[in-house]
Design a protein around this motif. Sequence first.
Motif, PDB file in Angstrom:
ATOM      1  N   TYR A  73       0.273   3.076 -11.614  1.00 49.94           N
ATOM      2  CA  TYR A  73       1.203   3.793 -10.346  1.00 49.94           C
ATOM      3  C   TYR A  73       2.563   3.431  -9.804  1.00 49.94           C
ATOM      4  O   TYR A  73       2.516   3.800  -8.357  1.00 49.94           O
ATOM      5  N   PHE A  74       2.309   2.234 -10.373  1.00 48.21           N
ATOM      6  CA  PHE A  74       3.354   1.053  -8.906  1.00 48.21           C
ATOM      7  C   PHE A  74       4.309   0.846  -9.821  1.00 48.21           C
ATOM      8  O   PHE A  74       4.576   0.878 -10.988  1.00 48.21           O
ATOM      9  N   PRO A  75       5.249   0.899  -8.933  1.00 51.69           N
ATOM     10  CA  PRO A  75       6.927   0.191  -9.128  1.00 51.69           C
ATOM     11  C   PRO A  75       6.679  -0.810 -10.806  1.00 51.69           C
ATOM     12  O   PRO A  75       5.727  -1.451 -10.053  1.00 51.69           O
ATOM     13  N   ASP A  76       7.351  -1.059 -11.130  1.00 50.38           N
ATOM     14  CA  ASP A  76       7.162  -2.741 -11.996  1.00 50.38           C
ATOM     15  C   ASP A  76       8.959  -2.817 -12.560  1.00 50.38           C
ATOM     16  O   ASP A  76       8.694  -3.485 -13.299  1.00 50.38           O
ATOM     17  N   GLY A  77       9.378  -2.046 -11.396  1.00 48.91           N
ATOM     18  CA  GLY A  77      10.450  -3.149 -11.002  1.00 48.91           C
ATOM     19  C   GLY A  77      11.768  -2.162 -11.885  1.00 48.91           C
ATOM     20  O   GLY A  77      13.060  -2.618 -11.920  1.00 48.91           O
ATOM     21  N   SER A  78      11.404  -1.432 -13.394  1.00 50.71           N
ATOM     22  CA  SER A  78      12.218  -0.579 -13.988  1.00 50.71           C
ATOM     23  C   SER A  78      13.315   0.849 -13.976  1.00 50.71           C
ATOM     24  O   SER A  78      14.020   0.543 -14.110  1.00 50.71           O
ATOM     25  N   ASP A  79      12.411   0.942 -12.991  1.00 50.29           N
ATOM     26  CA  ASP A  79      12.951   2.432 -12.281  1.00 50.29           C
ATOM     27  C   ASP A  79      13.147   2.406 -10.565  1.00 50.29           C
ATOM     28  O   ASP A  79      12.368   2.622  -9.753  1.00 50.29           O
ATOM     29  N   PRO A  80      14.365   1.629 -10.307  1.00 46.89           N
ATOM     30  CA  PRO A  80      15.105   1.566  -8.795  1.00 46.89           C
ATOM     31  C   PRO A  80      14.462   3.288  -8.309  1.00 46.89           C
ATOM     32  O   PRO A  80      14.018   3.168  -6.715  1.00 46.89           O
ATOM     33  N   ALA A  81      15.161   4.126  -8.599  1.00 52.20           N
ATOM     34  CA  ALA A  81      14.559   5.597  -7.876  1.00 52.20           C
ATOM     35  C   ALA A  81      13.290   5.204  -7.683  1.00 52.20           C
ATOM     36  O   ALA A  81      11.960   5.695  -5.736  1.00 52.20           O
ATOM     37  N   PHE A  82      12.436   5.466  -8.382  1.00 52.84           N
ATOM     38  CA  PHE A  82      10.520   5.587  -8.695  1.00 52.84           C
ATOM     39  C   PHE A  82      10.435   4.676  -7.280  1.00 52.84           C
ATOM     40  O   PHE A  82       9.576   5.187  -6.686  1.00 52.84           O
ATOM     41  N   ALA A  83      10.583   3.618  -7.374  1.00 55.60           N
ATOM     42  CA  ALA A  83      10.427   2.135  -6.096  1.00 55.60           C
ATOM     43  C   ALA A  83      10.970   2.770  -4.682  1.00 55.60           C
ATOM     44  O   ALA A  83      10.040   2.361  -4.229  1.00 55.60           O
ATOM     45  N   GLU A  84      11.884   2.999  -4.875  1.00 50.95           N
ATOM     46  CA  GLU A  84      12.107   3.674  -2.728  1.00 50.95           C
ATOM     47  C   GLU A  84      11.011   4.567  -3.184  1.00 50.95           C
ATOM     48  O   GLU A  84      10.787   4.793  -2.284  1.00 50.95           O
ATOM     49  N   ALA A  85      11.512   5.823  -3.907  1.00 54.29           N
ATOM     50  CA  ALA A  85      10.127   6.795  -3.607  1.00 54.29           C
ATOM     51  C   ALA A  85       9.001   6.610  -3.483  1.00 54.29           C
ATOM     52  O   ALA A  85       8.215   7.149  -2.503  1.00 54.29           O
ATOM     53  N   PHE A  86       8.308   5.400  -4.185  1.00 55.07           N
ATOM     54  CA  PHE A  86       7.143   5.069  -4.065  1.00 55.07           C
ATOM     55  C   PHE A  86       6.959   4.678  -2.288  1.00 55.07           C
ATOM     56  O   PHE A  86       5.757   4.593  -1.843  1.00 55.07           O
ATOM     57  N   GLY A  87       8.137   3.437  -1.838  1.00 55.92           N
ATOM     58  CA  GLY A  87       7.977   2.747  -0.272  1.00 55.92           C
ATOM     59  C   GLY A  87       7.679   3.705   0.893  1.00 55.92           C
ATOM     60  O   GLY A  87       7.024   4.093   1.493  1.00 55.92           O
ATOM     61  N   ALA A  88       9.043   4.953   0.441  1.00 57.00           N
ATOM     62  CA  ALA A  88       8.598   6.161   1.630  1.00 57.00           C
ATOM     63  C   ALA A  88       7.615   6.816   1.525  1.00 57.00           C
ATOM     64  O   ALA A  88       7.362   7.889   2.930  1.00 57.00           O
ATOM     65  N   ASP A  89       7.110   6.960   0.678  1.00 56.13           N
ATOM     66  CA  ASP A  89       5.577   8.090   0.123  1.00 56.13           C
ATOM     67  C   ASP A  89       4.685   7.320   0.806  1.00 56.13           C
ATOM     68  O   ASP A  89       4.348   7.344   2.134  1.00 56.13           O
ATOM     69  N   ARG A  90       4.280   6.260   0.296  1.00 53.17           N
ATOM     70  CA  ARG A  90       3.382   5.057   1.419  1.00 53.17           C
ATOM     71  C   ARG A  90       4.050   4.974   2.428  1.00 53.17           C
ATOM     72  O   ARG A  90       3.045   4.995   3.424  1.00 53.17           O
ATOM     73  N   ALA A  91       4.497   4.399   3.147  1.00 52.45           N
ATOM     74  CA  ALA A  91       4.633   4.562   4.463  1.00 52.45           C
ATOM     75  C   ALA A  91       4.635   6.456   5.327  1.00 52.45           C
ATOM     76  O   ALA A  91       4.221   5.504   6.773  1.00 52.45           O
ATOM     77  N   ARG A  92       5.379   6.988   4.935  1.00 52.33           N
ATOM     78  CA  ARG A  92       4.920   8.322   5.517  1.00 52.33           C
ATOM     79  C   ARG A  92       3.228   8.209   5.232  1.00 52.33           C
ATOM     80  O   ARG A  92       2.870   8.672   6.772  1.00 52.33           O
ATOM     81  N   GLU A  93       2.706   8.061   4.462  1.00 49.80           N
ATOM     82  CA  GLU A  93       1.542   8.671   4.352  1.00 49.80           C
ATOM     83  C   GLU A  93       0.520   7.514   5.255  1.00 49.80           C
ATOM     84  O   GLU A  93      -0.379   7.570   6.104  1.00 49.80           O
ATOM     85  N   GLY A  94       1.333   6.328   5.429  1.00 49.58           N
ATOM     86  CA  GLY A  94       0.765   4.760   6.539  1.00 49.58           C
ATOM     87  C   GLY A  94       0.590   5.695   7.690  1.00 49.58           C
ATOM     88  O   GLY A  94      -0.422   4.570   8.834  1.00 49.58           O
ATOM     89  N   GLU A  95       1.834   6.623   8.039  1.00 47.85           N
ATOM     90  CA  GLU A  95       1.676   6.485   9.142  1.00 47.85           C
ATOM     91  C   GLU A  95       0.725   7.656  10.064  1.00 47.85           C
ATOM     92  O   GLU A  95       0.375   7.348  11.225  1.00 47.85           O
ATOM     93  N   THR A  96       0.775   8.641   9.383  1.00 46.84           N
ATOM     94  CA  THR A  96      -0.425   9.512   9.582  1.00 46.84           C
ATOM     95  C   THR A  96      -1.564   9.098   9.242  1.00 46.84           C
ATOM     96  O   THR A  96      -2.354   9.031  10.400  1.00 46.84           O
ATOM     97  N   LEU A  97      -1.848   8.509   8.039  1.00 51.07           N
ATOM     98  CA  LEU A  97      -3.547   7.802   8.218  1.00 51.07           C
ATOM     99  C   LEU A  97      -3.355   6.450   9.132  1.00 51.07           C
ATOM    100  O   LEU A  97      -4.653   6.649   9.729  1.00 51.07           O
ATOM    101  N   GLY A  98      -2.349   6.177  10.252  1.00 49.41           N
ATOM    102  CA  GLY A  98      -2.809   4.705  10.771  1.00 49.41           C
ATOM    103  C   GLY A  98      -3.524   5.807  12.186  1.00 49.41           C
ATOM    104  O   GLY A  98      -4.121   5.500  13.376  1.00 49.41           O
ATOM    105  N   ARG A  99      -2.470   7.083  12.761  1.00 49.60           N
ATOM    106  CA  ARG A  99      -3.744   7.966  13.759  1.00 49.60           C
ATOM    107  C   ARG A  99      -4.887   8.811  13.028  1.00 49.60           C
ATOM    108  O   ARG A  99      -5.304   8.816  13.908  1.00 49.60           O
TER     109      ARG A  99
END
Length: 262
Positions: A158-184
């Motif tokens: 379920y984690f980026p392995d370096g082979s797909d930059p677009a997936f890695a970028e989306a993965f990071g954006a999703d985790r940041a978005r969820e992390g912001e809600t989680l923090g609240r």
Amino acid sequence: MAIQFETLEYDVGGIKTVVKAIGKGKPVLFLHGAATLEGFDFAEGLADRFRVLCASHPGFGFSGAAPHVAGMSDMVLHYLDLLDILDLPEKPHLIGFSMGGWMASELAGVARERFDRMVLIAPAGLNDPAHPATNLGEVAPQDLPAYLAHDVSVALRYFPDGSDPAFAEAFGADRAREGETLGRLLTPFGMGHPNLRRFLARITNPTLIVWGTEDRMLPVSQAPLWVEALPDARLILVEDAGHFVQQEKPETLSKIGDFLAG
């Protein structure tokens, strides 16, 4: 072959709420944990007997932003409203995983009459100092998969392995978005509620606790505390499984299904 879900979308108090549904039969509401990186494919293991409704929490996964969320009570209210909108033909079963287990506990604690049976998979929420959870702030990002699964190769899917930059970028954006809600969500008390045992004491619904014996996120030593606090609970320990029980040991879903079927 990709698992085929129905995508259902609802407006719940102005929040776009997306539910991924699969299967036929008695409804089961599934509440995910503190992220959605592992997805909902596990639900196929229950879809032969149940209609599994996998909702993305407000501010998580497929659902819309939820800037109003200030604590777990907001999530409880959201799911009570969603249940009103769904207007299911019979009481659903309730499954909560990790943070979703804490969410399910507060939800059933205030509205036990809305549900049939309940399953808590490695639930968070008790914050017992004698059985501390892992402090994720002290875990390096590259080490996180080893905390999610005993067989780290399962989590690495379920984690980026370096082979797909677009997936890695989306993965990071999703985790940041969820992390912001989680923090609240965690601002009031952290990952739990100091009076959660009072909620658990009200849950007379038959409940199954499921825990991997090698869980490095939430120690399996917490499992007896949940069984003791719930009026009608039983426990299944899953050998050689970490936090991602349903992904690492999918055969466990058959046992969960048997429990739900009564």
